[in-house]
Scaffold this active site. Structure first.
Site, short mmCIF file in Angstrom:
data_model
loop_
_atom_site.label_atom_id
_atom_site.label_comp_id
_atom_site.label_asym_id
_atom_site.label_seq_id
_atom_site.Cartn_x
_atom_site.Cartn_y
_atom_site.Cartn_z
CB SER A 185 -0.94 0.00 1.20
OG SER A 185 -0.19 -0.01 2.39
CG HIS A 213 -4.10 -1.52 -0.21
ND1 HIS A 213 -4.68 -0.28 -0.26
CD2 HIS A 213 -3.67 -1.67 1.06
CE1 HIS A 213 -4.58 0.31 0.91
NE2 HIS A 213 -3.97 -0.52 1.75
CE LYS A 243 -7.00 -0.72 3.73
NZ LYS A 243 -6.05 -1.65 4.27
C1 PLP Z 1 -5.82 -1.98 5.67
C2 PLP Z 1 -5.11 -3.27 5.72
C3 PLP Z 1 -5.48 -4.25 6.63
C4 PLP Z 1 -6.53 -4.01 7.67
O1 PLP Z 1 -7.81 -3.97 7.13
P1 PLP Z 1 -9.00 -3.28 7.95
O2 PLP Z 1 -10.21 -3.89 7.37
O3 PLP Z 1 -8.90 -1.82 7.72
O4 PLP Z 1 -8.81 -3.65 9.38
C5 PLP Z 1 -4.82 -5.46 6.58
N1 PLP Z 1 -3.83 -5.69 5.71
C6 PLP Z 1 -3.43 -4.76 4.82
C7 PLP Z 1 -2.34 -5.06 3.85
C8 PLP Z 1 -4.06 -3.51 4.79
O5 PLP Z 1 -3.66 -2.60 3.94
#
Ligand code: PLP
Length: 396
Positions: A185, A213, A243
Site C-alpha cells: 500500500s 489493497h 477498502k
Molecule cells: C488496511 C489493511 C489491513 C486491515 O484492514 P482493515 O479492514 O482496515 O482492518 C490489513 N492488511 C493490509 C495489507 C491492509 O492494507
C-alpha cells in the site's frame, strides 16, 4: 494519575512531536467521498481507501437500511453462539464465489482477520517467512502465533528461496509459511505471486496473501491472486471489506477445510461479536456490484493513470507503482508533512506518510484516486500540486 504513566506519556508525545512523527487527526464532517469537509473546508480527497466509491453508494445505503429493518442494528452474539445470521452465510457464499475458492469466512475487520488466521494456523513449532514491508496486522498476527518470524527482503525472490531452503532444511520447524501483501500500500507495487508459488512448491511452503489493497483493484476486481490465475495455488487468501468494498470487515477465502478450521480456532470468530446486519447486507451488495460489472474498476484505473501521468509530467517522483496508488515521494519527514499541510490549505487532502510507516528519508504524500473522482477534481488537484511543489522547491 500514576506519576510513572504520566512521565511516560509526556516523554513519548514530546519525542514524537520533536521528530515530526506525531500525527494530527483530522475530523471529517459528513461522508468520506471524493470531496471531504474538514473544519469547514471542502477538499479534494486523495487519501481514502474507498477505491470504487462504494462507501457512499446509494444502493448500498438503501440495502443497509432495509437490513436494519429486517434484522436490527446488532448481531447479538459471537458467531459460535447465535451471532451467525443468515446474512453472514449469504455473504460468505458470495465471497467464495467472488474469490473462486471453495469457502470463505468473514471477520469484523481486516486487521483482526490477520491476527485470527495467522495465529490459528501457525504456532511455536513453526516458522513464518514474512516480506519486510508487510502490513502491521500481519506482523502482529505473526507475533501472536509465537512462530519464528523470518524477515524476507521486499519482493526479493533470491532472499526468499535462500531463507525458505534454510528454514525447511534445518528441520527445526513443523510448518513454514510465506506471507505477503498482494499489493503493497505504500508504493503500490504487486507481489511476485507466480515466482512465489514456484518457490512454495519447491519447499512445500504454506502461502498466505493479504489482498487488502488488491481486492476490487486487481484481477478485474477479484484481486491479485485471480489476476495471476492462482486461486488453486495460494493456500490462504485474506482480504478486507473496508477498502474497495467500502464497508468494514475482513475475510479469509480458501478450501472448505481451511474455513471449517478457522471457525473453531480463530479467536475473534469465537470471542468477538459478528458484523452488524447493515454492514453485512451492504457488503453483499458491494461484492455483487463488482461481480456484475467492471465499470467502477475501469474508472478507478483510468483515474489512477490520469493522476500518475499528470504528477510525473510536473516532475514529481511517483515511485514505481503498478496500481492506482500514487505515492509522491518527498523524502525528509518534516518537509513531507509541510508539503501535505500546504496541499490541504490549498484544497487537496493527501496525507503524509512518514517513518515508521515507511523507511526514514522516504516520506511521501500518498494519493489514492478513486472511481468517484471526476477529471475536473483531478485537474484541480494537479494545479495545486504544481503550486505547492514549486513553492517548497520539490519541483522546479
Ligand atoms: C488496511 C489493511 C489491513 C486491515 O484492514 P482493515 O479492514 O482496515 O482492518 C490489513 N492488511 C493490509 C495489507 C491492509 O492494507
Amino acid at each position: 494519575m500514576s506519576k510513572i504513566l504520566n512521565d511516560f506519556l509526556t516523554s513519548q508525545l514530546n519525542g514524537l512531536k520533536e521528530q515530526g512523527l506525531y500525527n494530527e487527526i483530522n475530523v471529517v464532517t459528513g461522508p468520506n467521498g471524493p470531496k471531504i469537509n474538514i473544519e469547514g473546508n471542502d477538499l479534494i480527497n486523495l487519501s481514502s481507501n474507498n477505491y470504487l466509491g462504494l462507501a457512499t453508494h446509494e444502493k448500498l445505503k438503501e440495502v443497509a437500511k432495509q437490513a436494519i429493518d429486517s434484522h436490527g442494528v446488532g448481531s447479538g452474539a459471537v458467531r459460535t453462539i447465535n451471532g451467525t445470521l443468515d446474512l453472514h452465510v449469504e455473504l460468505e457464499n458470495k465471497l467464495a464465489e467472488f474469490k473462486g475458492t471453495e469457502a470463505a469466512v468473514a471477520f469484523q475487520s481486516g486487521f483482526n482477520c490477520n491476527m485470527a488466521a495467522i495465529q490459528a494456523i501457525m504456532n511455536k513449532e513453526d516458522a513464518i517467512l514474512s516480506d519486510e514491508l508487510n502490513h502491521a496486522s500481519i506482523i502482529d498476527g505473526c507475533r501472536l502465533s509465537r512462530a519464528k518470524i523470518i524477515r524476507v527482503k521486499h519482493s526479493d525472490m533470491d532472499d526468499l528461496r535462500m531463507k525458505a531452503k534454510e528454514a525447511v532444511e534445518s528441520g527445526n520447524y513443523n510448518k513454514v509459511m510465506y506471507i505477503t501483501d498482494g499489493v503493497f500500500s505504500m508504493d503500490g507495487d504487486v507481489a511476485l505471486l507466480p515466482e512465489i508459488v514456484e518457490i512454495a512448491k519447491e519447499f512445500d511452503l504454506i502461502t498466505y496473501v493479504d489482498d487488502a489493497h488488491g481486492s476490487g483493484v486487481m484481477g478485474k476486481g477479484a484481486g491479485t491472486v485471480k489476476h495471476f490465475g492462482l486461486e488453486k495455488e495460494i493456500d490462504i487468501q485474506m482480504g478486507t471489506l473496508s477498502k474497495a468494498i467500502g464497508v468494514v470487515g475482513g475475510y479469509v477465502a480458501g478450501t472448505q477445510e481451511l474455513i471449517d478450521y478457522l471457525t473453531v480456532a480463530a479467536r475473534p470468530f469465537l470471542f468477538s461479536t459478528s458484523l452488524t446486519p447493515a454492514d453485512t447486507r451492504a457488503i453483499i451488495e458491494a461484492v455483487q456490484t463488482l461481480m456484475d460489472s467492471t465499470e467502477l474498476h475501469d474508472k478507478l484505473w483510468e483515474n489512477g493513470d490520469y493522476l500518475k501521468k499528470g504528477l510525473k509530467e510536473l516532475g514529481f517522483n511517483i515511485g514505481n507503482s503498478e496500481t492506482p496508488i500514487t505515492p509522491c515521494i518527498i523524502g525528509e519527514e518534516k518537509l513531507t508533512q509541510e508539503f501535505s499541510k500546504r496541499l490541504m490549505e490549498e484544497g487537496v487532502y493527501a496525507k503524509s506518510i512518514v517513518f515508521p510507516t515507511v523507511p526514514r528519508g522516504t516520506g511521501r504524500v500518498r494519493n489514492m484516486p478513486t472511481a468517484a473522482h471526476t477529471k475536473e477534481m483531478l485537474d484541480e488537484a494537479l494545479k495545486i500540486y504544481e503550486k505547492v511543489g514549486k513553492e517548497l522547491g520539490v519541483i522546479s
